[in-house]
Design a protein around this motif. Structure first.
Motif, mmCIF file in Angstrom:
data_model
loop_
_atom_site.group_PDB
_atom_site.id
_atom_site.type_symbol
_atom_site.label_atom_id
_atom_site.label_comp_id
_atom_site.label_asym_id
_atom_site.label_seq_id
_atom_site.Cartn_x
_atom_site.Cartn_y
_atom_site.Cartn_z
ATOM 1 N N CYS A 84 0.863 -1.180 0.000
ATOM 2 C CA CYS A 84 0.000 0.000 0.000
ATOM 3 C C CYS A 84 0.899 1.229 0.000
ATOM 4 C CB CYS A 84 -0.894 -0.005 1.235
ATOM 5 S SG CYS A 84 -1.898 1.485 1.402
ATOM 6 N N CYS A 85 0.668 2.154 -0.926
ATOM 7 C CA CYS A 85 1.501 3.358 -1.012
ATOM 8 C C CYS A 85 0.629 4.602 -0.846
ATOM 9 C CB CYS A 85 2.226 3.416 -2.357
ATOM 10 S SG CYS A 85 3.328 4.836 -2.486
ATOM 11 N N ARG A 86 0.999 5.450 0.095
ATOM 12 C CA ARG A 86 0.280 6.712 0.290
ATOM 13 C C ARG A 86 1.266 7.881 0.370
ATOM 14 N NH1 ARG A 86 0.752 7.713 5.681
ATOM 15 N NH2 ARG A 86 1.288 5.958 7.021
ATOM 16 N N ILE A 87 2.392 7.737 -0.335
ATOM 17 C CA ILE A 87 3.408 8.789 -0.323
ATOM 18 C C ILE A 87 2.898 10.063 -0.992
ATOM 19 C CG2 ILE A 87 5.632 9.410 -1.376
ATOM 20 C CD1 ILE A 87 6.608 6.584 -0.630
ATOM 21 N N PRO A 92 -4.291 7.029 -2.465
ATOM 22 C CA PRO A 92 -3.362 5.916 -2.210
ATOM 23 C C PRO A 92 -3.547 4.765 -3.191
ATOM 24 C CG PRO A 92 -5.119 5.941 -0.582
ATOM 25 C CD PRO A 92 -5.276 7.191 -1.378
ATOM 26 N N LYS A 94 -2.785 0.591 -4.116
ATOM 27 C CA LYS A 94 -2.483 -0.747 -3.599
ATOM 28 C C LYS A 94 -2.236 -1.667 -4.795
ATOM 29 C CE LYS A 94 -7.369 -2.104 -3.025
ATOM 30 N NZ LYS A 94 -8.016 -0.832 -3.413
ATOM 31 N N GLY A 102 1.224 1.245 -9.282
ATOM 32 C CA GLY A 102 0.539 2.418 -8.791
ATOM 33 C C GLY A 102 0.375 3.434 -9.903
ATOM 34 N N ILE A 111 7.468 -0.199 -4.158
ATOM 35 C CA ILE A 111 6.620 0.282 -3.059
ATOM 36 C C ILE A 111 7.040 -0.337 -1.738
ATOM 37 C CG2 ILE A 111 4.260 0.189 -2.132
ATOM 38 C CD1 ILE A 111 3.277 0.611 -5.029
ATOM 39 N N ARG A 114 10.449 1.194 -0.702
ATOM 40 C CA ARG A 114 10.323 2.567 -0.200
ATOM 41 C C ARG A 114 9.709 2.596 1.196
ATOM 42 N NH1 ARG A 114 7.891 5.802 -5.388
ATOM 43 N NH2 ARG A 114 6.021 4.796 -4.557
ATOM 44 N N ASN A 115 8.688 1.754 1.412
ATOM 45 C CA ASN A 115 8.074 1.717 2.741
ATOM 46 C C ASN A 115 9.075 1.277 3.801
ATOM 47 O OD1 ASN A 115 5.580 2.572 1.797
ATOM 48 N ND2 ASN A 115 4.743 0.506 1.598
ATOM 49 N N THR A 231 12.538 8.670 -1.293
ATOM 50 C CA THR A 231 11.277 7.937 -1.396
ATOM 51 C C THR A 231 10.098 8.841 -1.738
ATOM 52 O OG1 THR A 231 10.930 8.148 0.996
ATOM 53 C CG2 THR A 231 12.013 6.139 0.210
#
Length: 663
Positions: A84-87, A92, A94, A102, A111, A114-115, A231
């Motif tokens: 899951c990415c919300r940068i 966001p 997924k 994404g 992803i 980066r997390n 990131t």
């Protein structure tokens, strides 16, 4: 061709991607189904005091973290897998079989990587923020701007020598000031230059590895800054290069946040001292002013304890009807003051903090920074416990705040602030006479305060006898047991289960931080626990040494590493080749990511019962769970079953011994 790729990604083109989404979803769902429930904890937690307090809170209708964990179920598959990415706000996003990238085009590998980088940066900042405050306090003490003595005089001289400082004709204060400046420079350097702590402290073999891999950090501030930069949206697009920075952050965590913080604390407050204390909830008193010390920054806690023990406040407490003032330890501030000042009773790590408040026995809860759950306020209000926060980084709605400014310019007011806090605790004692107490009748003696100096003294001047026992097989290996506890598994049970198996197999245990609490509470940190050991370890320990050696708080990982390194020197082999391991069975936060990674950077394998959020990327998972072996000589090992983790450790130690040609 471009059109074909486009149609594949929106149709059945997932076969062209490296991740098998079905596999990771099934694996994560199976993992999720293994998570403990509150009922599991109530029935199977190894500490009877924990079981009793959970039952009591249930009867009282008072919520705790185990209730809240159950209400979160089922946990998010995408979050557990790390996909899951919300940068940015294009999402966001997924990663699924239908949407393998994404909005920006980042795939699962990028992803997840980066997390993990952001998580490691959080760990560096967490322990680093505490370390910076102690370094600044040491600098102010050295300059006479705050009335604190430099207690660790021998430590100052030893560190000055390691740094190559000229000592002749200089006072301890002057040298302490120079050391503080070096530590702060390594923490905050922006212009690339020699990382002085790393150069002075790290083994030469490791320095060569890190330099060849291009992982030597500039400073904590720079590497955390770079982590957030790298990131952010549309910057680092190569998962493998992102993992290089992940490794670099592990090294930064080790050398700045932990080693740097430990040097500052040891210089300012002195090294740990061996002592015997009481542990667990049965040691709570009902006729004293009771103050809990909770958090990770020692400055206020140490001053409050010293202040409470002056004649003025002892008399004030007696006039209020109390038989003195008693301190209790929650998390690291409690452990740090416990082995330096004595008389502090360790009760719990973070996940058990609400259970401690629910005893109704605490008059004042002194909270500084980190792992102070906001949920303690609801419980404290139920039992009229006054919560006092001391640090601007950790405010709690409804708590009283008695602290210093965020720039530390008013640290000279520590005595005045400490007096206010102790006075408030005595007031609270008089206001809480009608509060019902519920204290489970379980307490235990524990020996604490071990380190290289204490063990060298015990063995007649050096730890060489440990190295000899390791080589001849009386000790099959040594682990460092650390890390938090985690609601995904039965509270403290994985820690206890693993240690039980390892001791029977003649493996010696060093412990620090949150994992040390069940060891102290349940009798592992006393010489009588040798009965839990295999025959050869039992004989080696004799009558005066526990099989689990309590090194202190979480940054006392530094003391453990120093001891491992010295043993390795006597054994004649680098750490990576020896039967040594970092074991954090129940790790639960960003500092846990940093700690395990820091040990792997030093050549220790790490072992866990909690997965990192990497299962959504086969590349990242394989890199961490084996791929770092070739470049670091170490990797990460995970299984939710503590029996299997213990078996892995034993098998790996025996393989290491065989490779070394040891018995």
């Amino acid at each position: 061709m471009c059109g074909d790729n486009h149609s594949h990604e929106h149709g059945h083109g997932h076969h062209h991607h490296d991740n098998d989404f079905t596999d990771y979803k099934d694996a994560v769902k199976a993992y999720r189904e293994s998570f403990a429930s509150k009922e599991d904890v109530m029935n199977h937690a190894p500490d009877p005091a924990v079981r009793e307090m959970l039952k009591y809170m249930d009867e009282q209708g008072v919520e705790n973290c185990f209730d809240r964990f159950d209400k979160q179920k089922p946990h998010c598959t995408f979050g557990l897998a790390g996909v899951c990415c919300r940068i940015c706000s294009l999402g966001p996003c997924k990663i699924t079989e239908r949407s393998p990238r994404g909005t920006c085009g980042a795939n699962a590998d990028l992803i997840v990587a980066r997390n993990m980088v952001r998580s490691a940066a959080g760990g560096v900042a967490g322990h680093g923020a505490r370390a910076r405050e102690v370094m600044l306090t040491m600098k102010k003490a050295a300059e006479g701007n705050v009335d604190l003595p430099i207690v660790g005089k021998d430590k100052v001289m030893g560190v000055a020598k390691a740094y190559g400082l000229k000592t002749e004709g200089k006072t301890i204060e002057a040298l302490a000031g120079e050391i503080a400046d070096i530590l702060l420079e390594d923490m905050s350097r922006t212009v690339p230059g020699t990382h002085k702590t790393l150069k002075a402290i790290a083994p030469a073999e490791r320095q060569k590895v890190w330099e060849e891999l291009g992982l030597t950090p500039i400073s904590s501030y720079h590497e955390v800054f770079e982590a957030l930069h790298q990131t952010t949206v549309g910057t680092q697009g190569d998962w493998r290069k992102a993992m290089d920075h992940f490794l670099r952050l592990g090294l930064t965590f080790s050398m700045n946040s932990v080693v740097g913080g430990s040097i500052a604390q040891d210089c300012l407050y002195g090294v740990p001292r061996r002592s015997t204390i009481k542990a667990n909830l049965g040691a709570l008193k009902t006729d004293t002013v009771n103050i809990a010390i909770h958090g990770h920054a020692p400055m206020m806690a140490m001053k409050v304890i010293e202040t409470a023990r002056t004649d003025k406040f002892v008399k004030m407490a007696e006039e209020a009807g109390a038989k003195g003032i008693q301190f209790y330890g929650i998390c690291c501030s409690g452990l740090s003051s416990m082995y330096r000042l004595g008389g502090v009773i360790p009760l719990s790590n973070a996940n058990g903090s609400e259970l401690v408040v629910a005893t109704g026995a605490l008059d004042l809860w002194l909270a500084d920074i980190q792992e102070v759950f906001p949920g303690i306020m609801d419980v404290a209000n139920c039992y009229k416990t006054v919560v006092v926060t001391t640090n601007e980084s950790n405010r709690l709605p409804g708590a009283e705040h008695i602290g210093y400014k965020r720039d530390l310019e008013d640290l000279d007011k520590l005595p005045e602030l400490a007096e206010k806090i102790v006075t408030r605790a005595i007031e609270s004692f008089t206001n809480r006479r009608d509060v019902k107490r519920h204290i489970p009748p379980y307490e235990m003696e524990a020996q604490v305060g071990f380190g290289l100096e204490v063990l060298s003294e015990h063995f007649g001047g050096s730890v060489e006898p440990i190295a000899k026992a390791l080589k001849d097989g009386r000790i099959r290996g040594i682990i460092n047991l650390a890390g938090c506890t985690n609601t995904r598994i039965v509270f403290e049970k994985a820690i206890v289960d693993i240690v039980d198996i390892l001791l029977k197999n003649n493996i010696l245990v060093f412990t620090n931080g949150c994992a040390s609490f069940p060891m102290a509470k349940l009798g592992y940190c006393r010489p009588e626990a040798r009965e839990k050991c295999g025959d050869s370890l039992k004989v080696f320990l004799g009558d005066n040494l526990p099989p689990v050696l309590h090194f202190g708080e979480c940054i006392d990982n530094a003391h453990a590493v120093g001891t491992f390194a010295t043993i390795a020197g006597f054994a004649g082999h680098p750490i990576k080749d020896l039967p040594f391991a970092e074991v954090t069975p129940e790790w639960s936060n960003e500092k846990g990511v940093g700690a395990a990674l820091a040990f792997r950077m030093l050549g220790f394998d790490s072992y866990h019962c909690v997965h990192a959020p990497v299962q959504g990327s086969k590349k990242v998972r394989d890199f961490l769970y084996g791929g770092t072996r070739d470049i670091l000589g170490s990797c990460m090992n995970v299984d939710p079953d503590p029996q299997k983790v213990a078996a892995m450790i034993i098998n790996d130690f025996e393989a290491a011994r065989k490779k070394l040609g040891w018995a």
